[in-house]
Design an enzyme around this catalytic site. Structure first.
Site, PDB file in Angstrom:
ATOM      1  N   ASP A  69      38.405  39.790  39.443  1.00 12.63           N
ATOM      2  CA  ASP A  69      38.948  39.396  38.143  1.00 12.63           C
ATOM      3  C   ASP A  69      38.140  38.289  37.485  1.00 12.63           C
ATOM      4  O   ASP A  69      38.025  38.242  36.258  1.00 12.63           O
ATOM      5  CB  ASP A  69      40.410  38.968  38.292  1.00 12.63           C
ATOM      6  CG  ASP A  69      41.349  40.158  38.392  1.00 12.63           C
ATOM      7  OD1 ASP A  69      40.918  41.273  38.064  1.00 12.63           O
ATOM      8  OD2 ASP A  69      42.517  39.970  38.787  1.00 12.63           O
TER       9      ASP A  69
ATOM     10  N   ARG B 103      42.210  43.650  32.283  1.00  8.72           N
ATOM     11  CA  ARG B 103      41.483  42.386  32.139  1.00  8.72           C
ATOM     12  C   ARG B 103      40.691  42.286  30.830  1.00  8.72           C
ATOM     13  O   ARG B 103      40.741  41.257  30.163  1.00  8.72           O
ATOM     14  CB  ARG B 103      40.572  42.153  33.346  1.00  8.72           C
ATOM     15  CG  ARG B 103      41.314  41.930  34.655  1.00  8.72           C
ATOM     16  CD  ARG B 103      42.431  40.916  34.509  1.00  8.72           C
ATOM     17  NE  ARG B 103      43.086  40.614  35.778  1.00  8.72           N
ATOM     18  CZ  ARG B 103      44.386  40.535  35.944  1.00  8.72           C
ATOM     19  NH1 ARG B 103      45.184  40.781  34.917  1.00  8.72           N
ATOM     20  NH2 ARG B 103      44.898  40.230  37.114  1.00  8.72           N
TER      21      ARG B 103
END
Length: 487
Positions: free
Chosen positions: A126, A97
């Site tokens: 996320d 990420r």
């Protein structure tokens, strides 16, 4: 940097259902959309995704190959750190990420976009990882997170609503509404969650796994790899069986994925604690990462001073949580990573790893900085180690335990050492059980009694006192027993 365009948004685009619908929805809200696709090792037809995004109205599509950076700038530091969240999860998505988000920020800055958007849900990690990175690298950016906006999540209450929206707007659908789980793939791993996996008591079906074979179906012949490290980072991988020798980071990792996957290495099925406070069930495949983790752990223990490694272990826990929670670019995480890198200067050497039936096992190791002294540790050679010194070491370490004994076992007028002396002399002279530590037998009477049985002078030998002290600090049983402390 160009002037900021308040109507321009860079979307983290995957080509899947969610982000395709988000792209169209953003255009409905009046935004101009740049679709950003990061090639981070997933199995994707990028040209098809580009064509799809363009057809859906993206004014520009940026495809960036970040695989090399992902390995060198994110996976390698994680290997150095031995990073593993809650003792099991090797952080494949958590590491990807910030790598993707950095690319989003670079495009947004270059194009003058005021907004960055993503398709992460409002319940997961996320969203935190994407946005913390974006704010760290581009503080003035505005985030559009549709799954946290009431006008979006009230309209799309589930995947069926997304499918209907896609059909209405001509969005191609690569999957069906009955997809039994969601999947996220990158170079390091594949993660699976939701759908049938939301029941933690349901067994993940065999057809779920894509990177690894079932260990039961893995080859009957093992692969023996040699993994070489410098400063805690992999620099060379070789396999005598197929004559492969690899030194480039990306090629090394792809090869380790291939070998690990062939042997069913790196599968885990866990329930973990999300940063947002929920527990979630995830199934992961991390073949290459598992091999490197096991090899590095073995070499690090071989090379590092014990106390240094204890401190480093605490830092490992800290940095693993920081990475999982999305703080890769936070100052505290950068500090810990630098401290860990300093600890790795002497982690140099080669580990031989056996890959077989779902397991990566270190079976040999060598290093120019090894702290292993074969002569000193040998049971056949005394070397520079004097066993007599162990007595003082034990006595010092037993002080805490002696001071914690119940007071009724120790009399200020009758030192405990004298009682233990009598126990020892008693066992050397009588052969029958008469005195117990808890009986409070005066030392002089017990000594006289025991010595009379042997018709010896009731005067303790100084050597016996020394022997007794060792006995005292090694055994606090209420019923004494002989102990062979000295030949």
């Amino acid at each position: 940097m160009p002037a900021i365009d308040k109507e321009l948004v860079v979307l983290a685009y995957s080509g899947g259902l969610d982000t395709s619908c988000i792209l169209v929805w953003l255009r409905e809200q009046g935004y101009k959309v740049i679709a950003y696709l990061a090639n981070i090792g997933q199995d994707e037809d990028f040209e098809a995704a580009k064509t799809k995004a363009t057809a859906l109205g993206a004014i520009k599509v940026v495809i960036e190959d970040v695989r090399q950076s992902f390995v060198e700038d994110y996976i390698w530091p994680a290997v150095q750190a031995g990073a593993v969240y809650e003792d099991r999860y090797l952080l494949g998505t958590s590491l990807a990420r910030p790598c993707i988000s950095k690319g989003l920020v670079e495009v947004a800055r270059r194009e003058g976009a005021a907004h960055i958007s993503h398709g992460a849900t409002g319940k997961g990690n996320d969203q935190v990882r994407f946005e913390l990175t974006c704010y760290a690298l581009y503080p003035r950016v505005k985030i559009i997170a549709p799954w946290r906006l009431p006008e979006f999540y009230r309209r799309f209450r589930g995947r069926q609503d997304l499918f209907e929206y896609a059909e209405q707007h001509g969005i191609p659908l690569p999957v069906t509404p009955k997809s039994p789980w969601s999947m996220d793939a990158n170079l390091m791993h594949i993660s699976y969650e939701s759908g049938v996996l939301e029941d933690p008591n349901s067994v993940a079906p065999d057809e779920l796994y894509q990177m690894t074979v079932s260990p039961e179906n893995a080859p009957a012949e093992a692969d023996i790899l040699q993994v070489e490290f410098h400063s805690g980072k992999p620099v060379r991988v070789s396999n005598a069986r197929d004559q492969q020798v690899l030194v480039k980071p990306l090629e090394m990792f792809l090869y380790l994925n291939s070998i690990g996957g062939k042997h069913g290495v790196g599968r885990i099925d866990i329930v973990e604690n999300r940063f947002v406070g929920l527990k979630s069930r995830g199934v992961y495949e991390t073949p290459g990462g598992t091999i490197l983790h096991e090899a590095h752990l073995d070499l690090e223990t071989f090379c590092l001073d014990r106390e240094l490694r204890r401190i480093k272990q605490r830092l490992t826990t800290t940095v693993s949580e920081q990475i999982y929670n999305g703080f890769w670019f936070a100052p505290e995480c950068e500090f810990v990573r630098q401290a860990i890198a300093l600890s790795q200067q002497r982690v140099v050497g080669t580990v031989t790893v056996k890959i077989y039936k779902g397991k990566a096992q270190a079976i040999a190791r060598t290093s120019p900085h090894s702290l292993y002294n074969q002569e000193l540790v040998s049971m056949d050679v005394q070397g520079d180690y004097d066993p007599i010194d162990a007595g003082g070491f034990i006595r010092i370490n037993a002080i805490r335990r002696v001071s914690a004994l119940p007071s009724d076992l120790i009399s200020p007028d009758e030192p405990f050492a004298e009682h233990v002396l009598i126990q020892y002399v008693y066992f050397q002279t009588s052969g029958t059980s008469t005195y117990r530590t808890g009986n409070r037998i005066p030392a002089d009477r017990a000594l006289n009694d025991s010595c009379q049985k042997k018709k010896t002078n009731p005067k303790p030998d100084p050597g016996l006192l020394q022997i007794t002290l060792r006995f005292r600090f090694s055994d606090f049983e209420t019923v004494p027993r002989p102990v062979n402390m000295i030949d």
